[in-house]
Design a protein around this motif. Structure first.
Motif, PDB file in Angstrom:
ATOM      1  N   PHE A  22     -33.770 -62.174 142.750  1.00 23.32           N
ATOM      2  CA  PHE A  22     -33.709 -60.819 143.306  1.00 23.32           C
ATOM      3  C   PHE A  22     -33.946 -60.852 144.818  1.00 23.32           C
ATOM      4  CE2 PHE A  22     -36.456 -57.335 144.787  1.00 23.32           C
ATOM      5  CZ  PHE A  22     -35.511 -56.315 144.796  1.00 23.32           C
ATOM      6  N   LEU A  23     -34.933 -61.613 145.277  1.00 25.07           N
ATOM      7  CA  LEU A  23     -35.221 -61.691 146.708  1.00 25.07           C
ATOM      8  C   LEU A  23     -34.068 -62.324 147.474  1.00 25.07           C
ATOM      9  CD1 LEU A  23     -38.994 -62.714 146.565  1.00 25.07           C
ATOM     10  CD2 LEU A  23     -38.021 -60.472 147.126  1.00 25.07           C
ATOM     11  N   ILE A  24     -33.462 -63.354 146.897  1.00 29.16           N
ATOM     12  CA  ILE A  24     -32.303 -63.994 147.543  1.00 29.16           C
ATOM     13  C   ILE A  24     -31.133 -63.024 147.608  1.00 29.16           C
ATOM     14  CG2 ILE A  24     -30.580 -65.829 147.259  1.00 29.16           C
ATOM     15  CD1 ILE A  24     -32.914 -67.540 146.086  1.00 29.16           C
ATOM     16  N   LEU A  25     -30.879 -62.295 146.530  1.00 24.82           N
ATOM     17  CA  LEU A  25     -29.814 -61.296 146.533  1.00 24.82           C
ATOM     18  C   LEU A  25     -30.086 -60.193 147.561  1.00 24.82           C
ATOM     19  CD1 LEU A  25     -29.052 -60.795 142.734  1.00 24.82           C
ATOM     20  CD2 LEU A  25     -27.530 -61.770 144.442  1.00 24.82           C
ATOM     21  N   SER A  26     -31.338 -59.805 147.700  1.00 23.29           N
ATOM     22  CA  SER A  26     -31.687 -58.764 148.664  1.00 23.29           C
ATOM     23  C   SER A  26     -31.406 -59.213 150.096  1.00 23.29           C
ATOM     24  CB  SER A  26     -33.162 -58.386 148.532  1.00 23.29           C
ATOM     25  OG  SER A  26     -33.421 -57.862 147.264  1.00 23.29           O
ATOM     26  N   VAL A  27     -31.814 -60.430 150.428  1.00 19.51           N
ATOM     27  CA  VAL A  27     -31.540 -60.959 151.766  1.00 19.51           C
ATOM     28  C   VAL A  27     -30.032 -61.072 151.987  1.00 19.51           C
ATOM     29  CG1 VAL A  27     -31.786 -63.004 153.239  1.00 19.51           C
ATOM     30  CG2 VAL A  27     -33.748 -62.139 151.974  1.00 19.51           C
ATOM     31  N   GLY A  28     -29.307 -61.541 150.979  1.00 19.77           N
ATOM     32  CA  GLY A  28     -27.849 -61.637 151.100  1.00 19.77           C
ATOM     33  C   GLY A  28     -27.196 -60.283 151.317  1.00 19.77           C
ATOM     34  N   CYS A  29     -27.714 -59.258 150.659  1.00 17.46           N
ATOM     35  CA  CYS A  29     -27.161 -57.912 150.832  1.00 17.46           C
ATOM     36  C   CYS A  29     -27.446 -57.359 152.216  1.00 17.46           C
ATOM     37  CB  CYS A  29     -27.712 -56.972 149.770  1.00 17.46           C
ATOM     38  SG  CYS A  29     -27.003 -57.277 148.165  1.00 17.46           S
ATOM     39  N   ILE A  30     -28.609 -57.677 152.774  1.00 20.77           N
ATOM     40  CA  ILE A  30     -28.918 -57.232 154.135  1.00 20.77           C
ATOM     41  C   ILE A  30     -27.960 -57.873 155.128  1.00 20.77           C
ATOM     42  CG2 ILE A  30     -30.635 -57.391 155.985  1.00 20.77           C
ATOM     43  CD1 ILE A  30     -32.782 -57.117 153.788  1.00 20.77           C
ATOM     44  N   VAL A  31     -27.762 -59.170 154.985  1.00 22.28           N
ATOM     45  CA  VAL A  31     -26.876 -59.892 155.897  1.00 22.28           C
ATOM     46  C   VAL A  31     -25.439 -59.391 155.772  1.00 22.28           C
ATOM     47  CG1 VAL A  31     -25.894 -62.170 156.393  1.00 22.28           C
ATOM     48  CG2 VAL A  31     -28.345 -61.930 155.980  1.00 22.28           C
ATOM     49  N   ILE A  63     -26.366 -54.285 143.563  1.00 22.80           N
ATOM     50  CA  ILE A  63     -26.450 -55.577 142.862  1.00 22.80           C
ATOM     51  C   ILE A  63     -27.909 -56.015 142.679  1.00 22.80           C
ATOM     52  CG2 ILE A  63     -25.812 -58.027 142.938  1.00 22.80           C
ATOM     53  CD1 ILE A  63     -23.263 -57.092 144.457  1.00 22.80           C
ATOM     54  N   PRO A  64     -28.709 -56.150 143.754  1.00 23.33           N
ATOM     55  CA  PRO A  64     -30.107 -56.565 143.511  1.00 23.33           C
ATOM     56  C   PRO A  64     -30.934 -55.520 142.777  1.00 23.33           C
ATOM     57  CG  PRO A  64     -29.751 -56.202 145.849  1.00 23.33           C
ATOM     58  CD  PRO A  64     -28.420 -56.089 145.182  1.00 23.33           C
ATOM     59  N   ILE A  65     -30.640 -54.247 142.965  1.00 23.41           N
ATOM     60  CA  ILE A  65     -31.392 -53.211 142.263  1.00 23.41           C
ATOM     61  C   ILE A  65     -31.137 -53.294 140.760  1.00 23.41           C
ATOM     62  CG2 ILE A  65     -31.550 -50.722 141.896  1.00 23.41           C
ATOM     63  CD1 ILE A  65     -31.291 -50.423 144.940  1.00 23.41           C
ATOM     64  N   SER A  66     -29.887 -53.481 140.378  1.00 25.49           N
ATOM     65  CA  SER A  66     -29.588 -53.608 138.945  1.00 25.49           C
ATOM     66  C   SER A  66     -30.202 -54.885 138.377  1.00 25.49           C
ATOM     67  CB  SER A  66     -28.080 -53.574 138.703  1.00 25.49           C
ATOM     68  OG  SER A  66     -27.452 -54.668 139.326  1.00 25.49           O
ATOM     69  N   TYR A  67     -30.237 -55.947 139.170  1.00 22.71           N
ATOM     70  CA  TYR A  67     -30.865 -57.185 138.718  1.00 22.71           C
ATOM     71  C   TYR A  67     -32.369 -57.003 138.533  1.00 22.71           C
ATOM     72  CZ  TYR A  67     -31.265 -62.202 138.145  1.00 22.71           C
ATOM     73  OH  TYR A  67     -31.493 -63.439 137.634  1.00 22.71           O
ATOM     74  N   LEU A  68     -33.006 -56.251 139.438  1.00 21.16           N
ATOM     75  CA  LEU A  68     -34.427 -55.972 139.309  1.00 21.16           C
ATOM     76  C   LEU A  68     -34.713 -55.135 138.064  1.00 21.16           C
ATOM     77  CD1 LEU A  68     -37.289 -56.175 140.523  1.00 21.16           C
ATOM     78  CD2 LEU A  68     -36.785 -54.060 141.754  1.00 21.16           C
ATOM     79  N   PHE A  69     -33.873 -54.141 137.791  1.00 26.34           N
ATOM     80  CA  PHE A  69     -34.063 -53.331 136.591  1.00 26.34           C
ATOM     81  C   PHE A  69     -33.886 -54.159 135.320  1.00 26.34           C
ATOM     82  CE2 PHE A  69     -33.190 -49.386 139.172  1.00 26.34           C
ATOM     83  CZ  PHE A  69     -34.482 -48.918 139.065  1.00 26.34           C
ATOM     84  N   SER A  70     -32.970 -55.119 135.327  1.00 27.53           N
ATOM     85  CA  SER A  70     -32.832 -55.978 134.142  1.00 27.53           C
ATOM     86  C   SER A  70     -34.067 -56.857 133.956  1.00 27.53           C
ATOM     87  CB  SER A  70     -31.570 -56.831 134.237  1.00 27.53           C
ATOM     88  OG  SER A  70     -31.726 -57.870 135.174  1.00 27.53           O
ATOM     89  N   CYS A  71     -34.671 -57.279 135.046  1.00 19.20           N
ATOM     90  CA  CYS A  71     -35.907 -58.071 134.972  1.00 19.20           C
ATOM     91  C   CYS A  71     -37.046 -57.228 134.404  1.00 19.20           C
ATOM     92  CB  CYS A  71     -36.258 -58.588 136.363  1.00 19.20           C
ATOM     93  SG  CYS A  71     -37.740 -59.586 136.435  1.00 19.20           S
ATOM     94  N   ILE A  72     -37.184 -56.011 134.878  1.00 18.06           N
ATOM     95  CA  ILE A  72     -38.221 -55.105 134.372  1.00 18.06           C
ATOM     96  C   ILE A  72     -37.985 -54.806 132.897  1.00 18.06           C
ATOM     97  CG2 ILE A  72     -39.120 -52.751 134.564  1.00 18.06           C
ATOM     98  CD1 ILE A  72     -38.609 -53.003 137.600  1.00 18.06           C
ATOM     99  N   PHE A  73     -36.717 -54.622 132.532  1.00 12.12           N
ATOM    100  CA  PHE A  73     -36.363 -54.359 131.140  1.00 12.12           C
ATOM    101  C   PHE A  73     -36.793 -55.510 130.241  1.00 12.12           C
ATOM    102  CE2 PHE A  73     -33.360 -54.485 127.596  1.00 12.12           C
ATOM    103  CZ  PHE A  73     -33.522 -53.208 127.095  1.00 12.12           C
ATOM    104  N   LYS A  74     -36.551 -56.743 130.671  1.00 10.84           N
ATOM    105  CA  LYS A  74     -36.928 -57.909 129.866  1.00 10.84           C
ATOM    106  C   LYS A  74     -38.437 -58.016 129.683  1.00 10.84           C
ATOM    107  CE  LYS A  74     -33.064 -61.003 130.628  1.00 10.84           C
ATOM    108  NZ  LYS A  74     -32.755 -61.220 129.243  1.00 10.84           N
TER     109      LYS A  74
END
Length: 168
Positions: A22-31, A63-74
């Motif tokens: 999630f953190l890597i995706l977040s940095v990638g989205c910022i860039v 993309i990272p927000i949906s990935y974070l929600f899937s992590c919370i869901f699990k």
């Protein structure tokens, strides 16, 4: 003997690799949002006291927000209960389909712990509880804190039940 119910939850540390992704995706989205400005939605929101408020929403953040929600869901989709009758794994608490597996202490034949090297450093792991009724493991406790302590507690309870059921 266990007198009351013990609730075991999946811990955040068990999802450390997903959080890192999630953190890597977040940095990638910022860039990428800074490089490709056409991927950002701009629009007028409202006026307040003579000021106009605009919204700039980077679409890639979905993309990272949906990935974070899937992590919370699990994490919150499962719960494990240990009581005086046995061990219960309840998965699907947030889903349309819920499955509950229960094993009595008398039926337990094997308790195995699985941990990666990162999980050993974070003191999390998975416990697999097998019975003689099937070749597969009956109850799986994924991502729990202090798995060796849980295993010791379950083995003590199983041994106490077996000793009390044996004739003298």
């Amino acid at each position: 003997m266990i007198k009351s119910e013990v609730i075991i939850h999946k811990v955040w540390r068990s999802e450390v690799t997903r959080i890192a992704v999630f953190l890597i995706l977040s940095v990638g989205c910022i860039v990428l949002s800074n490089k490709f400005t056409f991927l950002t939605l701009h629009g007028y929101l409202f006026s307040f006291a003579g000021y106009q408020v605009y919204l700039a929403f980077p679409v890639l953040w979905l993309i990272p927000i949906s990935y974070l929600f899937s992590c919370i869901f699990k994490i919150y989709n499962v719960i494990y209960r240990v009581d005086n009758r046995g061990i219960e794994s309840c998965s699907g608490r947030l889903s349309m389909k819920q499955s509950v597996n229960r094993v009595r202490y008398e039926d337990i034949r094997g308790i195995d712990i699985n941990q990666t090297i990162i999980e050993r450093m974070l003191d999390v792991g998975s416990i697999e509880i097998g019975t003689a009724a099937s070749a597969d493991n009956e109850v799986l406790l994924y991502g729990i804190d202090a798995p060796y302590e849980i295993k010791d507690m379950l083995e003590r309870e199983r041994d106490a039940r077996l000793r009390s059921s044996q004739p003298d």
